[in-house]
Design a protein around this motif. Structure first.
Motif, PDB file in Angstrom:
ATOM      1  N   ARG A 273       0.839  -1.209   0.000  1.00  0.00           N
ATOM      2  CA  ARG A 273       0.000   0.000   0.000  1.00  0.00           C
ATOM      3  C   ARG A 273       0.874   1.260   0.000  1.00  0.00           C
ATOM      4  O   ARG A 273       0.633   2.197  -0.760  1.00  0.00           O
ATOM      5  N   SER A 274       1.944   1.245   0.813  1.00  0.00           N
ATOM      6  CA  SER A 274       2.835   2.419   0.859  1.00  0.00           C
ATOM      7  C   SER A 274       3.513   2.644  -0.488  1.00  0.00           C
ATOM      8  O   SER A 274       3.650   3.792  -0.938  1.00  0.00           O
ATOM      9  N   LEU A 275       3.959   1.555  -1.120  1.00  0.00           N
ATOM     10  CA  LEU A 275       4.591   1.698  -2.440  1.00  0.00           C
ATOM     11  C   LEU A 275       3.616   2.354  -3.408  1.00  0.00           C
ATOM     12  O   LEU A 275       3.985   3.251  -4.178  1.00  0.00           O
ATOM     13  N   ARG A 276       2.377   1.917  -3.348  1.00  0.00           N
ATOM     14  CA  ARG A 276       1.377   2.455  -4.268  1.00  0.00           C
ATOM     15  C   ARG A 276       1.117   3.926  -3.981  1.00  0.00           C
ATOM     16  O   ARG A 276       0.992   4.729  -4.897  1.00  0.00           O
ATOM     17  N   GLU A 277       1.062   4.255  -2.689  1.00  0.00           N
ATOM     18  CA  GLU A 277       0.865   5.667  -2.325  1.00  0.00           C
ATOM     19  C   GLU A 277       2.047   6.511  -2.807  1.00  0.00           C
ATOM     20  O   GLU A 277       1.904   7.683  -3.095  1.00  0.00           O
ATOM     21  N   GLY A 278       3.223   5.857  -2.908  1.00  0.00           N
ATOM     22  CA  GLY A 278       4.417   6.549  -3.399  1.00  0.00           C
ATOM     23  C   GLY A 278       4.517   6.543  -4.917  1.00  0.00           C
ATOM     24  O   GLY A 278       5.564   6.888  -5.474  1.00  0.00           O
ATOM     25  N   GLY A 279       3.473   6.067  -5.607  1.00  0.00           N
ATOM     26  CA  GLY A 279       3.432   6.146  -7.065  1.00  0.00           C
ATOM     27  C   GLY A 279       3.855   4.893  -7.801  1.00  0.00           C
ATOM     28  O   GLY A 279       3.905   4.889  -9.032  1.00  0.00           O
ATOM     29  N   VAL A 280       4.183   3.799  -7.088  1.00  0.00           N
ATOM     30  CA  VAL A 280       4.563   2.545  -7.760  1.00  0.00           C
ATOM     31  C   VAL A 280       3.297   1.696  -7.916  1.00  0.00           C
ATOM     32  O   VAL A 280       2.683   1.314  -6.919  1.00  0.00           O
ATOM     33  N   GLU A 281       2.922   1.420  -9.150  1.00  0.00           N
ATOM     34  CA  GLU A 281       1.723   0.593  -9.349  1.00  0.00           C
ATOM     35  C   GLU A 281       2.054  -0.870  -9.074  1.00  0.00           C
ATOM     36  O   GLU A 281       2.771  -1.502  -9.850  1.00  0.00           O
ATOM     37  N   CYS A 282       1.558  -1.365  -7.960  1.00  0.00           N
ATOM     38  CA  CYS A 282       1.800  -2.769  -7.619  1.00  0.00           C
ATOM     39  C   CYS A 282       0.602  -3.287  -6.813  1.00  0.00           C
ATOM     40  O   CYS A 282      -0.030  -2.525  -6.077  1.00  0.00           O
ATOM     41  N   PHE A 283       0.294  -4.565  -6.991  1.00  0.00           N
ATOM     42  CA  PHE A 283      -0.928  -5.133  -6.424  1.00  0.00           C
ATOM     43  C   PHE A 283      -0.634  -6.508  -5.834  1.00  0.00           C
ATOM     44  O   PHE A 283       0.007  -7.329  -6.485  1.00  0.00           O
ATOM     45  N   PRO A 284      -1.130  -6.761  -4.618  1.00  0.00           N
ATOM     46  CA  PRO A 284      -0.834  -8.043  -3.978  1.00  0.00           C
ATOM     47  C   PRO A 284      -1.896  -9.109  -4.245  1.00  0.00           C
ATOM     48  O   PRO A 284      -3.058  -8.794  -4.486  1.00  0.00           O
ATOM     49  N   THR A 285      -1.471 -10.364  -4.189  1.00  0.00           N
ATOM     50  CA  THR A 285      -2.422 -11.466  -4.120  1.00  0.00           C
ATOM     51  C   THR A 285      -1.831 -12.540  -3.217  1.00  0.00           C
ATOM     52  O   THR A 285      -0.605 -12.585  -3.013  1.00  0.00           O
ATOM     53  N   LEU A 286      -2.707 -13.376  -2.652  1.00  0.00           N
ATOM     54  CA  LEU A 286      -2.259 -14.423  -1.717  1.00  0.00           C
ATOM     55  C   LEU A 286      -3.044 -15.690  -1.994  1.00  0.00           C
ATOM     56  O   LEU A 286      -4.257 -15.631  -2.177  1.00  0.00           O
ATOM     57  N   ASP A 287      -2.377 -16.833  -2.033  1.00  0.00           N
ATOM     58  CA  ASP A 287      -3.075 -18.109  -2.147  1.00  0.00           C
ATOM     59  C   ASP A 287      -3.317 -18.656  -0.732  1.00  0.00           C
ATOM     60  O   ASP A 287      -3.394 -17.890   0.209  1.00  0.00           O
ATOM     61  N   ALA A 288      -3.397 -19.966  -0.583  1.00  0.00           N
ATOM     62  CA  ALA A 288      -3.723 -20.529   0.731  1.00  0.00           C
ATOM     63  C   ALA A 288      -2.464 -20.635   1.588  1.00  0.00           C
ATOM     64  O   ALA A 288      -2.039 -21.723   1.982  1.00  0.00           O
ATOM     65  N   GLY A 289      -1.872 -19.494   1.864  1.00  0.00           N
ATOM     66  CA  GLY A 289      -0.652 -19.462   2.656  1.00  0.00           C
ATOM     67  C   GLY A 289      -0.332 -18.020   3.005  1.00  0.00           C
ATOM     68  O   GLY A 289      -1.023 -17.095   2.558  1.00  0.00           O
ATOM     69  N   PRO A 290       0.715 -17.789   3.795  1.00  0.00           N
ATOM     70  CA  PRO A 290       1.014 -16.438   4.268  1.00  0.00           C
ATOM     71  C   PRO A 290       1.840 -15.590   3.294  1.00  0.00           C
ATOM     72  O   PRO A 290       2.016 -14.390   3.515  1.00  0.00           O
ATOM     73  N   HIS A 291       2.348 -16.214   2.223  1.00  0.00           N
ATOM     74  CA  HIS A 291       3.258 -15.492   1.327  1.00  0.00           C
ATOM     75  C   HIS A 291       2.486 -14.529   0.443  1.00  0.00           C
ATOM     76  O   HIS A 291       1.328 -14.768   0.121  1.00  0.00           O
ATOM     77  N   VAL A 292       3.174 -13.460   0.030  1.00  0.00           N
ATOM     78  CA  VAL A 292       2.495 -12.439  -0.769  1.00  0.00           C
ATOM     79  C   VAL A 292       3.147 -12.377  -2.160  1.00  0.00           C
ATOM     80  O   VAL A 292       4.372 -12.292  -2.273  1.00  0.00           O
ATOM     81  N   PHE A 293       2.315 -12.431  -3.181  1.00  0.00           N
ATOM     82  CA  PHE A 293       2.761 -12.279  -4.572  1.00  0.00           C
ATOM     83  C   PHE A 293       2.402 -10.854  -4.978  1.00  0.00           C
ATOM     84  O   PHE A 293       1.242 -10.462  -4.852  1.00  0.00           O
ATOM     85  N   VAL A 294       3.379 -10.114  -5.453  1.00  0.00           N
ATOM     86  CA  VAL A 294       3.091  -8.727  -5.823  1.00  0.00           C
ATOM     87  C   VAL A 294       3.284  -8.566  -7.334  1.00  0.00           C
ATOM     88  O   VAL A 294       4.355  -8.862  -7.869  1.00  0.00           O
TER      89      VAL A 294
END
Ligand code: DP6
Length: 330
Positions: A273-294
């Motif tokens: 979210r902070s990266l996006r607020e800083g102008g970097v277009e990036c979006f997270p997704t998560l499968d059935a686990g704690p890891h984050v894919f951006v």
């Protein structure tokens, strides 16, 4: 079995769902309730060899150098039975798999695992089958596995026939269609609390949000497909993020509740979210686990990766791109 076709080796990569599969309409046939859309990734995956051998009394399964007995072996063996039935083969087999990813880490190794297994096992049994025939077989191993058979952006069409005859997998766009990098941030958690198989079944049975989830997926797939075909990165990213949160919301509303995140997951989501607020277009997704894919564009990948690396609790950060489908190696 044809002469000299007892052995084959194949490789498949993991895929990350952009629109998730979370619920089955038939557990025996492993038929999904809804369609799904994913991107097959380069680099991370499973290489599997299968050798049918008349001298074996039972199937053997070796994963990352360790021989498994009990449920993991039984799941592989039940899958081999499907291939044996199709090919008219009786021999038991030795299956040796090597993952580039930690098993049960929530990084979808069952998808690349069963995609590599279906390709290697059918080839070793003397069959040379196209993806449309391999897909329903791969699905019996794992619902996300048919997507790893194909390259790039891949859609599963769930179908409605009770026997699964209208289940399909298709490539929506090739790997280079969109300037997209997937930065994978792995948290320190080992293994997942509830396996996806059990998790989605509990959700389907007990989550009051689940019917709303099912009703929403078709719209989400249409939006994601349109954004993808228009090469509209931002529109795609917004669907992907919302869709992942919807899946986790329906799982959270299960009884007992299912929470796949750890404290590091929450920090990672905040960093995105902070990266996006800083102008970097990036979006997270998560499968059935704690890891984050951006998801981000290639020009932003290094900035995103170094921001995620700096988060306390992050074990490893990998940068990967859309990749190839499953292939026979020998
Ligand atoms: C959250 O394919 O592992 O990754 O069919 O029971 O083997 P089974 O489930 P599996 O579930 C994947 C769930 C998910 C979402 C997705 O990949 O679509």
């Amino acid at each position: 079995m044809k002469q000299g076709t007892h052995f084959a080796r194949a490789r498949a990569r993991i895929n990350v769902a952009l629109v998730k599969y979370w619920g089955k309409r038939d557990s025996r046939l492993n038929l999904p309730e809804t369609g799904s859309l994913s991107v097959t990734l380069s680099d991370l995956g499973t290489t599997t060899s299968v050798r049918f051998d008349a001298s074996l009394a039972e199937d053997r399964f070796v994963l990352d150098g360790q021989e498994f007995h009990g449920p993991p072996r039984d799941r592989v063996s039940a899958f081999l039975d499907l291939v044996r039935d199709l090919a008219g083969v009786r021999e038991r087999a030795v299956v040796e798999s090597v993952n580039d990813i930690p098993a049960s880490s929530g990084l979808a190794s069952s998808a690349s695992g069963f995609a590599a297994l279906v390709v290697a096992a059918t080839r070793a049994a003397g069959l040379d089958l196209p993806p449309e025939v391999l897909a329903p077989l791969a699905r019996r191993g794992s619902g996300s596995a048919p997507r790893s058979l194909l390259a790039g952006f891949v859609e599963i069409v769930a179908g409605t026939a009770t026997d699964g005859s209208d289940f399909r997998v298709r490539c929506v766009a090739p790997p280079d269609h969109l300037d997209l990098v997937v930065v994978v941030a792995m948290t320190g958690s080992a293994g997942k609390a509830v396996g996806s198989r059990e998790g989605m079944e509990r959700t389907r049975r007990t989550s009051p949000f689940h019917p709303a989830w099912v009703a929403q997926v078709t719209t989400d797939i249409e939006r994601a497909r349109r954004a993808l075909l228009d090469r509209n990165f931002e529109a795609l990213g917004r669907v992907v993020e919302t869709q992942a949160f919807r899946m986790h919301a329906t799982a959270l509303a299960s009884d007992p509740p299912i929470l796949y995140w750890d404290d590091c997951t929450v920090r990672l989501l905040g960093a995105v979210r902070s990266l996006r607020e800083g102008g970097v277009e990036c979006f997270p997704t998560l499968d059935a686990g704690p890891h984050v894919f951006v998801l981000c564009r290639s020009g932003d990948a290094e900035r995103v990766a170094s921001a995620l690396r700096a988060i306390p609790g992050v074990r490893r950060v990998l940068t990967t791109r859309p990749g190839h489908g499953a292939e026979v190696l020998e």
